[in-house]
Write a protein that holds these residues in place. Structure first.
Motif, PDB file in Angstrom:
ATOM      1  N   GLY A   1      71.973  41.991  12.613  1.00 54.27           N
ATOM      2  CA  GLY A   1      71.105  42.658  11.651  1.00 54.27           C
ATOM      3  C   GLY A   1      70.399  41.713  10.703  1.00 54.27           C
ATOM      4  N   GLY A   2      70.691  40.433  10.805  1.00 56.18           N
ATOM      5  CA  GLY A   2      70.042  39.453   9.935  1.00 56.18           C
ATOM      6  C   GLY A   2      68.728  38.977  10.517  1.00 56.18           C
ATOM      7  N   ASN A   3      68.191  37.932   9.905  1.00 60.31           N
ATOM      8  CA  ASN A   3      66.953  37.341  10.415  1.00 60.31           C
ATOM      9  C   ASN A   3      66.942  35.853  10.060  1.00 60.31           C
ATOM     10  OD1 ASN A   3      65.952  37.041   7.705  1.00 60.31           O
ATOM     11  ND2 ASN A   3      65.258  39.164   7.756  1.00 60.31           N
ATOM     12  N   GLU A   4      65.829  35.213  10.359  1.00 60.52           N
ATOM     13  CA  GLU A   4      65.753  33.761  10.168  1.00 60.52           C
ATOM     14  C   GLU A   4      65.823  33.339   8.701  1.00 60.52           C
ATOM     15  OE1 GLU A   4      63.394  35.932  11.008  1.00 60.52           O
ATOM     16  OE2 GLU A   4      61.419  34.972  11.165  1.00 60.52           O
ATOM     17  N   TYR A   5      65.724  34.289   7.772  1.00 61.54           N
ATOM     18  CA  TYR A   5      65.784  33.973   6.346  1.00 61.54           C
ATOM     19  C   TYR A   5      67.171  34.215   5.738  1.00 61.54           C
ATOM     20  CZ  TYR A   5      60.799  34.259   7.176  1.00 61.54           C
ATOM     21  OH  TYR A   5      59.541  34.068   7.702  1.00 61.54           O
TER      22      TYR A   5
ATOM     23  N   ARG B   1      69.696  43.523  15.418  1.00 65.76           N
ATOM     24  CA  ARG B   1      69.253  42.214  15.912  1.00 65.76           C
ATOM     25  C   ARG B   1      70.440  41.267  16.031  1.00 65.76           C
ATOM     26  NH1 ARG B   1      65.885  41.152  12.229  1.00 65.76           N
ATOM     27  NH2 ARG B   1      64.054  41.958  13.254  1.00 65.76           N
ATOM     28  N   ARG B   2      70.458  40.517  17.148  1.00 68.41           N
ATOM     29  CA  ARG B   2      71.555  39.605  17.421  1.00 68.41           C
ATOM     30  C   ARG B   2      71.126  38.545  18.428  1.00 68.41           C
ATOM     31  NH1 ARG B   2      75.925  42.811  18.044  1.00 68.41           N
ATOM     32  NH2 ARG B   2      76.974  41.425  19.460  1.00 68.41           N
ATOM     33  N   PHE B   3      72.050  37.642  18.789  1.00 67.67           N
ATOM     34  CA  PHE B   3      71.718  36.548  19.702  1.00 67.67           C
ATOM     35  C   PHE B   3      72.123  36.817  21.147  1.00 67.67           C
ATOM     36  CE2 PHE B   3      71.589  34.457  15.605  1.00 67.67           C
ATOM     37  CZ  PHE B   3      70.432  33.704  15.725  1.00 67.67           C
TER      38      PHE B   3
ATOM     39  N   TYR C   1      76.787  32.651  11.246  1.00 66.29           N
ATOM     40  CA  TYR C   1      77.553  33.709  10.591  1.00 66.29           C
ATOM     41  C   TYR C   1      77.770  34.854  11.572  1.00 66.29           C
ATOM     42  CZ  TYR C   1      78.391  37.845   7.706  1.00 66.29           C
ATOM     43  OH  TYR C   1      78.894  39.010   7.198  1.00 66.29           O
ATOM     44  N   SER C   2      79.021  35.254  11.767  1.00 64.14           N
ATOM     45  CA  SER C   2      79.384  36.418  12.575  1.00 64.14           C
ATOM     46  C   SER C   2      78.817  36.316  13.994  1.00 64.14           C
ATOM     47  CB  SER C   2      78.947  37.699  11.842  1.00 64.14           C
ATOM     48  OG  SER C   2      79.510  38.840  12.423  1.00 64.14           O
ATOM     49  N   ASN C   3      77.825  37.124  14.359  1.00 63.84           N
ATOM     50  CA  ASN C   3      77.239  37.040  15.698  1.00 63.84           C
ATOM     51  C   ASN C   3      76.681  35.643  15.956  1.00 63.84           C
ATOM     52  OD1 ASN C   3      74.373  37.565  17.359  1.00 63.84           O
ATOM     53  ND2 ASN C   3      76.148  38.643  18.210  1.00 63.84           N
TER      54      ASN C   3
END
Length: 195
Positions: A21-25, A53-55, A95-97
């Motif tokens: 769930g994060g992003n590049e920022y 969103r994830r990798f 972080y996490s994922n």
């Protein structure tokens, strides 16, 4: 995989991988607190969008979907080889994922960075094949219900077998990056470790 590149004034380079769930920022302020003069490359996961969103693909029955996971790792390594900085000290932070994705990178390339920071990773049956002098820091929260402290301990013991310079940082927190965590990492990453 999209990314942003922020030049700094030193030869320290941080490579960032956000959580689900994060992003590049998402991790920029963390690194800003740790080393405001460092250069940064921050990646955006390309699976899902928004809060999903994830990798790599979501776990299935608590396990990695290995074919997808390995494919995403290989795609990243190909990209990394084309953009990686030279003559720099490189620290990967996930972080996490993003931390779980970094563990997949370590499965394939044990010396991908000088230091690896795994913020609240999960123990997902990783397999490492050779030893490395890479320094690894793992953080684990005592009340983390997603990345269980017992699994973090097991993971750190596994990593120590291949990466002797592995250190587990225990925190009195849950599945978030706390101010205490950032402060401790700033000390460790600054090579001012006091046991």
């Amino acid at each position: 995989m999209d990314y942003i590149n922020i030049p700094g004034s030193t030869n320290e380079f941080y490579v960032l991988f956000h959580g689900t769930g994060g992003n590049e920022y998402s991790l920029l302020s963390v690194i800003g607190d740790i080393d405001p003069n460092a250069s940064i490359i921050s990646f955006l996961g390309d699976v899902g969008s928004g809060s999903d969103r994830r990798f790599f693909a979501p776990l299935k029955n608590g396990k990695l979907q290995r074919d997808d996971f390995n494919e995403k790792v290989n795609q990243f390594l190909k990209l990394w080889d084309s953009i990686k900085p030279t003559d720099s000290k490189i620290t990967f932070v996930g972080y996490s994922n993003g931390a779980n994705f970094l563990l997949g990178l370590l499965e394939k390339r044990q010396d991908i960075a000088d230091k690896i920071v795994l913020l609240h990773p999960s123990n997902l049956d990783y397999t490492f094949e050779s030893a490395s002098g890479t320094t690894i820091y793992i953080t684990s929260g005592a009340t983390d219900s997603l990345s269980l402290p017992s699994e973090s301990l097991q993971l750190s013991k596994q990593l120590e077998s291949y990466f002797p310079a592995t250190k587990l940082l225990w925190l009195d927190s849950g599945h978030e990056i706390s101010n205490e965590e950032v402060a401790k990492l700033a000390v460790y990453l600054g090579n001012n470790v006091k046991d």
